[in-house]
Write an enzyme that holds these catalytic residues in place. Sequence first.
Site, PDB file in Angstrom:
ATOM      1  N   LYS A 174      23.530  13.704  11.389  1.00  0.00           N
ATOM      2  CA  LYS A 174      22.450  14.410  12.086  1.00  0.00           C
ATOM      3  C   LYS A 174      22.713  15.924  12.086  1.00  0.00           C
ATOM      4  O   LYS A 174      23.736  16.371  11.578  1.00  0.00           O
ATOM      5  CB  LYS A 174      22.282  13.839  13.494  1.00  0.00           C
ATOM      6  CG  LYS A 174      21.877  12.346  13.476  1.00  0.00           C
ATOM      7  CD  LYS A 174      20.452  12.121  13.028  1.00  0.00           C
ATOM      8  CE  LYS A 174      20.072  10.721  12.606  1.00  0.00           C
ATOM      9  NZ  LYS A 174      20.332   9.605  13.458  1.00  0.00           N
TER      10      LYS A 174
HETATM   11  C1  LIG Z   1      19.950   8.119  13.808  1.00  0.00           C
HETATM   12  C2  LIG Z   1      18.709   7.656  14.481  1.00  0.00           C
HETATM   13  C3  LIG Z   1      18.734   6.924  15.661  1.00  0.00           C
HETATM   14  C4  LIG Z   1      19.985   6.376  16.251  1.00  0.00           C
HETATM   15  O1  LIG Z   1      20.936   7.325  16.508  1.00  0.00           O
HETATM   16  P1  LIG Z   1      22.419   6.842  16.898  1.00  0.00           P
HETATM   17  O2  LIG Z   1      22.999   8.045  17.565  1.00  0.00           O
HETATM   18  O3  LIG Z   1      23.095   6.488  15.612  1.00  0.00           O
HETATM   19  O4  LIG Z   1      22.283   5.684  17.806  1.00  0.00           O
HETATM   20  C5  LIG Z   1      17.533   6.629  16.294  1.00  0.00           C
HETATM   21  N1  LIG Z   1      16.367   7.008  15.758  1.00  0.00           N
HETATM   22  C6  LIG Z   1      16.297   7.685  14.598  1.00  0.00           C
HETATM   23  C7  LIG Z   1      14.955   8.087  14.076  1.00  0.00           C
HETATM   24  C8  LIG Z   1      17.464   8.015  13.915  1.00  0.00           C
HETATM   25  O5  LIG Z   1      17.398   8.663  12.748  1.00  0.00           O
END
Ligand SMILES: *Cc1c(COP(=O)(O)O)cnc(C)c1O
Length: 395
Positions: free
Chosen positions: A196
């Site tokens: 991210k």
């Molecule tokens: C990465 C992601 C999540 C989940 O994030 P985590 O921190 O891995 O639980 C939820 N929604 C979207 C759209 C994502 O890309």
Amino acid sequence: MTAPAESAAPALPFLPFALPEIGDEEIAEVIDTLKSGWVTTGPKTRRFEQDFAAFLGEPGIEAIAVNSATAGLHLALEALGIGPGDEVITTTHTFTATAEVVRYLGADVRLVDIDPATLNIDPAAIEAAITPRTKAILPVHFAGMAVDMDAVLAIARRHGLKVVEDAAHALPTTHAGRLVGTLDSDITVFSFYANKTITTGEGGMAVTRDPALAARMKVMRLHGINRDAFDRFTAKVPSWYYEIVAPGFKYNLTDIAAAMGLHQLRRARPFQEKRAQLAALYDALLADLPLILPPRPAADEVHSWHLYVLRLTDDAPIGRDALIEALYAAGIGCSVHYIPLHLHPYWRARYGLQAAEFPHSQRAYERMLSVPLYTRMTEDDVRRVAAALRRALQP
Ligand SMILES: *Cc1c(COP(=O)(O)O)cnc(C)c1O
């Protein structure tokens, strides 16, 4: 053995689809945490929450650190009282985490189609999916470009629905000049997963202006422990005393992760600027190829550029799968965001879904790929990806 003449130039190293940028400050802060002895939730997590709220820059917003965005979305819906018999509307064009949390609570998911221009949830489709059971809307800021939140919030107000934003892609992203996280939804949830826009390895943050929702999420984040209950009866809580008020979860962030987050957060804006520069270079290099380039926000809005998503046009000489193979053959990693939920066996079977119900998501999926876009890339890396796309698309 003699090498064939055409392989005289050494092969370029593999260019991964995503890489985190972790600097000396993050590493020193993690080491400091390890030496401090406070490795689980403690002072650095508290500081990370305060810094995050300060980053959003508006008074009255509380930030609650969690060990993933999935955990944060679960806590958000739980705090809003979502449960069996309720429906939550979200986009089919997302990662399963967005929707699975609704099922954790025994409620049902209503998947709806996207706007083909933005790949974000289509407000008209939201409105058409509302039933007497609908309790909440869960928009996702796809790739880091804001959903039309004015439209979503207006629908929510009209029908008395809650709004939880999945902002896993959206740090920092603006809508109507305001940062996602400061809009008028009930709760917004960010992700700090490895790929991210900022990362703590695993981690997330739920933010809200509502003190009651914040209090519930904090209690449920750690086993349903409430130390405030004691406060009502005595001036001083003994350090050993607590009360369990619900069967809570184990969703707290560690200080090891928060140590990374403290420094990643300070780099969120420079990271976004670098991503935006690389995205603009892609735009310039790819403009004449048979590709639909990612939508661009209005000039005064911030796009986090978490993802750079391309779609093949109808006159492209090869299909998506062949294009991804060509990029891999050129040593370039890529991905697809997303295989829509309506195509996955669980979601398809649970709700008897047909691809024809989601024509825009389906069409986008069949022709889309995401190419590398991250802060550790150089302009030469972008040129290399663009050149590989050109070789594959202009044979
Ligand atoms: C990465 C992601 C999540 C989940 O994030 P985590 O921190 O891995 O639980 C939820 N929604 C979207 C759209 C994502 O890309």
